[in-house]
Write a protein that holds these residues in place. Structure first.
Motif, PDB file in Angstrom:
ATOM      1  N   ARG A   1      -3.020 -20.689  12.921  1.00  0.00           N
ATOM      2  CA  ARG A   1      -3.325 -20.865  14.335  1.00  0.00           C
ATOM      3  C   ARG A   1      -4.429 -22.290  14.671  1.00  0.00           C
ATOM      4  NH1 ARG A   1      -7.521 -15.853  16.109  1.00  0.00           N
ATOM      5  NH2 ARG A   1      -8.889 -16.164  14.416  1.00  0.00           N
TER       6      ARG A   1
ATOM      7  N   ARG B   1      -2.775  -5.041   4.824  1.00  0.00           N
ATOM      8  CA  ARG B   1      -3.156  -5.806   5.869  1.00  0.00           C
ATOM      9  C   ARG B   1      -4.656  -6.404   5.847  1.00  0.00           C
ATOM     10  NH1 ARG B   1       0.481  -7.016   9.411  1.00  0.00           N
ATOM     11  NH2 ARG B   1      -1.101  -7.740  11.063  1.00  0.00           N
TER      12      ARG B   1
ATOM     13  N   LYS C   1      -0.005 -20.758  17.471  1.00  0.00           N
ATOM     14  CA  LYS C   1      -0.050 -20.028  16.099  1.00  0.00           C
ATOM     15  C   LYS C   1       1.353 -20.150  15.877  1.00  0.00           C
ATOM     16  CE  LYS C   1      -1.154 -15.481  14.195  1.00  0.00           C
ATOM     17  NZ  LYS C   1      -1.573 -14.153  14.505  1.00  0.00           N
ATOM     18  N   THR C   2       1.607 -20.292  14.587  1.00  0.00           N
ATOM     19  CA  THR C   2       2.828 -20.212  13.979  1.00  0.00           C
ATOM     20  C   THR C   2       3.123 -19.349  12.471  1.00  0.00           C
ATOM     21  OG1 THR C   2       4.892 -21.593  13.409  1.00  0.00           O
ATOM     22  CG2 THR C   2       2.536 -22.140  12.710  1.00  0.00           C
ATOM     23  N   SER C   3       3.872 -18.779  12.126  1.00  0.00           N
ATOM     24  CA  SER C   3       4.061 -18.212  10.750  1.00  0.00           C
ATOM     25  C   SER C   3       5.099 -19.141   9.731  1.00  0.00           C
ATOM     26  CB  SER C   3       4.763 -16.885  11.044  1.00  0.00           C
ATOM     27  OG  SER C   3       3.769 -16.016  11.723  1.00  0.00           O
TER      28      SER C   3
ATOM     29  N   GLU D   1      -7.301  -9.746   3.596  1.00  0.00           N
ATOM     30  CA  GLU D   1      -7.164 -11.089   4.247  1.00  0.00           C
ATOM     31  C   GLU D   1      -7.783 -12.346   3.536  1.00  0.00           C
ATOM     32  OE1 GLU D   1      -8.471 -11.909   8.425  1.00  0.00           O
ATOM     33  OE2 GLU D   1      -6.414 -11.125   8.843  1.00  0.00           O
TER      34      GLU D   1
ATOM     35  N   ASN E   1       1.913 -13.203   3.537  1.00  0.00           N
ATOM     36  CA  ASN E   1       2.397 -13.608   4.943  1.00  0.00           C
ATOM     37  C   ASN E   1       1.319 -14.764   5.250  1.00  0.00           C
ATOM     38  OD1 ASN E   1       4.533 -11.602   4.436  1.00  0.00           O
ATOM     39  ND2 ASN E   1       3.042 -10.030   5.126  1.00  0.00           N
ATOM     40  N   LEU E   2       1.818 -15.837   5.492  1.00  0.00           N
ATOM     41  CA  LEU E   2       0.840 -16.573   5.954  1.00  0.00           C
ATOM     42  C   LEU E   2       1.127 -17.203   7.465  1.00  0.00           C
ATOM     43  CD1 LEU E   2       1.300 -19.270   3.007  1.00  0.00           C
ATOM     44  CD2 LEU E   2      -0.848 -17.634   3.368  1.00  0.00           C
ATOM     45  N   SER E   3       0.147 -17.348   8.121  1.00  0.00           N
ATOM     46  CA  SER E   3       0.130 -17.870   9.390  1.00  0.00           C
ATOM     47  C   SER E   3      -0.886 -18.901   9.666  1.00  0.00           C
ATOM     48  CB  SER E   3       0.285 -16.746  10.503  1.00  0.00           C
ATOM     49  OG  SER E   3      -1.083 -16.061  10.208  1.00  0.00           O
TER      50      SER E   3
ATOM     51  N   SER F   1       1.402  -8.458   1.498  1.00  0.00           N
ATOM     52  CA  SER F   1       2.624  -7.624   2.157  1.00  0.00           C
ATOM     53  C   SER F   1       2.158  -6.321   2.278  1.00  0.00           C
ATOM     54  CB  SER F   1       3.681  -8.151   1.745  1.00  0.00           C
ATOM     55  OG  SER F   1       3.783  -7.846   0.330  1.00  0.00           O
TER      56      SER F   1
END
Length: 719
Positions: free
Chosen positions: A120, A83, A131-133, A86, A116-118, A80
């Motif tokens: 795709r 960035r 894609k979703t978070s 990763e 922060n997870l996402s 967080s």
């Protein structure tokens, strides 16, 4: 006429073939996006806390179309606050028309907060389909995993303040005098087709869990990979609470393996009838309002492997008559009566057969029954202090991999080469300077240095290059250093491998896992881009770290968490004189063995061959003293090899040096807030002769050295 009719029929058939859609034709991109529904959640639900270690994300893909779909699922994690840090994990998928699949991807926590997870989904060409978070994930709190849907324990236990005596880092978790860490309750999703829970495929996926509660009928129908992962997690130090559902379940293979024998009903332990009711205290929130000062004098931590008495020594009327009439005890295998019902050690973890079902009325809403679960969670949290190999976990802020990198770095052997190169340069400066010009002056040839100086320069340059190649070598190579932690008498334990890679040219390195149950991460690298670029690829054979940026003559260290099997275990049995008898059944020679006897200090054994035993009282007792660490509210004993080996010299000096070189790097690499030498628990440290010896090459590089260390905890086994 017939000929014309046949021609017309053929033309109509051909037309129909062109008009009908075929499976070979892919649907349009926008149609594929609509047909493929994506849903992603942490494997223990959105309200489960996440640690700095490993966890898993369950990705559900539902194909509402008729054509099969395939591609790649990618899980991305970002810190967080930065960035550029990763994490990427990817796995292939294939889902038939009208069907759904679940893809489980491992991910790693970050140092200060949940990432922060996402997720795709990509098609075979690499185009993003959806894609979703995952949203906000709770971080760093005790976690009860309730394998029941819907969870009946969540509403009553969630955010219950947990009183702990140990902290895995300098984060000031609550103490008995200052409760404040709110309990997190996680609930896995259940497969709608089979009704089975979706649980991690790897034991590392449980790293955030403090305890797992599951009914025996649900346990019995787990898939093989999920059952193996759960049992491995317990072997590595986890706590499993079993609620007997049917009498047949107690004779099943999983329960029998966990408790070491066939289970039979028995009267409830008398101690249960004297335990007090524990009312829920006021909820102060997730963190203490007045943090513990890490410099405060720590209170002693008395670790009890299986709790058989009330810690405070208090007695009370105990449970209500309605609860008392439903209590049930168990016996058999390694089970002993405990304050939870019946308990058994399994590896370095514990298995508890609960004397009651906390998910059913009247126990569900009973304060006495709730207090027993809270006590179990506090016990499970604090006993993690003895696990130096926190499988799939560990607090990065308390770890330092510099010692491991030096131990695995061939450049550390370059010091002699530097000395030789320095001597060559000094000789060159003398010969090519005063001597050459003095000789030219004596012979009256002032231009002679112009001939000999380049010759001596070339010879010196070639000599220095030759020395460098002799030390560094012409080709890259790998080195291994690993530690296994297991319970006494157990032939399987959690292993943490450090695999060092040293290449002679710049290349994209790929490192595969040793087996399907392990996880990999870059622990240390000379280049920060090595970790930033790497990605974790998942398939049915395991995981692979890909695209590691390996630079010439620099060392990359990969950390691998998995499990290791010996032929047999190391037995630790109490002797009549109060000492210990230690027997080696591993099938391997153990050398430089240290035996910690509670109340009698640490003893040294030069070697212990397979099939032989030793009586600790008859061996050399070391004069060194144990030191305590500074973890908040817990007096943990540091490894302190230098303090232990005080006065260890003379004929044993070579053994002392071997102990220092083997174990000196482990204390910082495994974290400084663990109890290496628990007061009431025997411990054996040793080096396994020959290392793992499993492979001669790693990532297509020859394995140059292989060292395997062993830590055995507790009592168990037979001589």
């Amino acid at each position: 006429m017939k000929r014309g009719l046949a021609a017309a029929t053929m033309m109509a058939t051909v037309g129909l073939l062109f008009a009908l859609p075929t499976n070979a034709q892919s649907p349009p991109a926008d149609q594929g996006e609509k047909e493929l529904a994506l849903r992603a959640t942490p494997v223990f639900g959105n309200e489960a806390s996440m640690s700095t270690g490993w966890s898993e994300v369950a990705v559900s893909l539902e194909n509402t179309g008729t054509a099969a779909r395939k591609g790649t699922v990618e899980l991305l994690g970002e810190a967080s606050w930065a960035r550029e840090e990763e994490f990427v994990a990817r796995a292939p998928f294939h889902v038939a028309g009208g069907r759904s699949v679940v893809v489980k991807l491992p991910t790693h926590g970050t140092r200060l907060s949940a990432p922060n997870l996402s997720v795709r989904v990509l098609d075979p060409a690499g185009k993003q389909l959806s894609k979703t978070s995952l949203g906000n994930i709770p971080f760093a709190a005790p976690l009860l995993v309730d394998v029941h849907q819907p969870s009946r324990l969540g509403p009553s236990l969630r955010n219950w303040p947990i009183a702990t005596t140990w902290s895995p880092s300098r984060v000031p978790y609550a103490s008995a005098a200052m409760p404040g860490v709110g309990l997190s309750v996680g609930v896995p999703t259940f497969d709608r087709a089979t009704g089975d829970p979706i649980l991690p495929d790897r034991a590392a996926g449980y790293s955030a869990a403090t305890a797992v509660l599951i009914h025996t009928d649900v346990l019995a129908r787990l898939e093989a990979s999920a059952a193996e992962a759960l049992m491995n997690w317990v072997i590595g130090g986890g706590t499993l609470a079993l609620v007997p559902a049917r009498a047949d379940d107690l004779r099943g293979p999983l329960v029998t393996a966990l408790v070491g024998g066939t289970v039979a009903p028995a009267p409830p332990p008398p101690v249960l009838l004297t335990l007090p009711t524990r009312a829920r205290p006021a909820d102060p929130g997730l963190f203490p309002t007045n943090p513990v000062d890490p410099d405060d004098e720590p209170a002693p931590l008395h670790f009890v492997p299986i709790r058989t008495t009330e810690p405070s020594g208090r007695t009370a009327p105990g449970p209500s008559p309605a609860i008392r009439s439903r209590l049930q005890g168990y016996t058999g295998g390694n089970l002993v009566p405990s304050v939870y019902g019946a308990s058994a050690a399994y590896g370095t973890g514990e298995v508890h057969l609960l004397a009651f079902d906390p998910t059913e009325a009247p126990m569900l809403d009973d304060a006495w029954a709730q207090g027993r679960l809270i006590d179990l969670l506090e016990h499970a949290w604090d006993r993690r202090a003895i696990n130096v190999v926190a499988h799939g976990g560990g607090e990065y802020e308390s770890m330092n991999f510099d010692g491991v990198r030096r131990a695995l770095d061939p450049n550390e052997n370059f010091r002699l080469a530097l000395g030789v190169a320095a001597i060559l340069l000094v000789l060159y400066s003398i010969v090519c300077g005063p001597l050459v010009f003095l000789r030219a002056a004596r012979k009256g040839k002032p231009l002679a240095p112009l001939v000999w100086a380049p010759v001596f320069s070339l010879v010196t340059f070639l000599a220095i290059v030759a020395v460098g190649f002799l030390v560094k070598g012409w080709h890259g190579r790998a080195r291994h250093l690993a530690i296994v932690e297991t319970g006494a008498g157990v032939n399987r334990g959690a292993i943490r491998r450090f695999r060092g890679f040293f290449t002679s040219e710049s290349r994209a390195l790929s490192v595969a896992s040793s087996d399907a149950a392990t996880v990999l991460s870059v622990a240390s690298a000379d280049s920060s881009s090595s970790q930033e670029r790497s990605a974790l690829s998942v398939d049915r054979n395991g995981v692979t770290l890909e695209d590691i940026n390996a630079l010439p003559w620099q060392t990359i260290v990969v950390q691998e968490d998995g499990f290791h099997d010996f032929k047999g275990g190391v037995s630790i049995v109490a002797a009549k004189d109060g000492s210990l008898d230690v027997s080696n059944h591993t099938g391997r020679l153990l050398k430089n063995v240290l035996v910690s006897v509670p109340g009698d200090g640490i003893h040294f054994v030069e070697q212990l061959a397979d099939g032989t035993s030793v009586h600790a009282a008859d061996t050399q007792k070391l004069s060194g003293v144990l030191t305590t660490g500074s973890a908040p509210k817990a007096a943990t004993h540091t490894l302190s090899m230098e303090h232990i080996l005080t006065g260890f010299s003379g004929k044993n000096d070579k053994h002392g040096e071997a102990l220092r070189s083997a174990w000196g790097v482990m204390e910082t690499a495994l974290g400084g807030y663990v109890d290496w030498w628990p007061d009431a628990v025997p411990v054996v440290l040793a080096e396994v002769d020959g290392g793992e010896g499993a492979t001669k090459r790693d990532a297509n590089l020859p394995v140059e050295s292989d060292r395997l260390l062993l830590r055995v905890v507790g009592k168990g086994g037979a001589l």
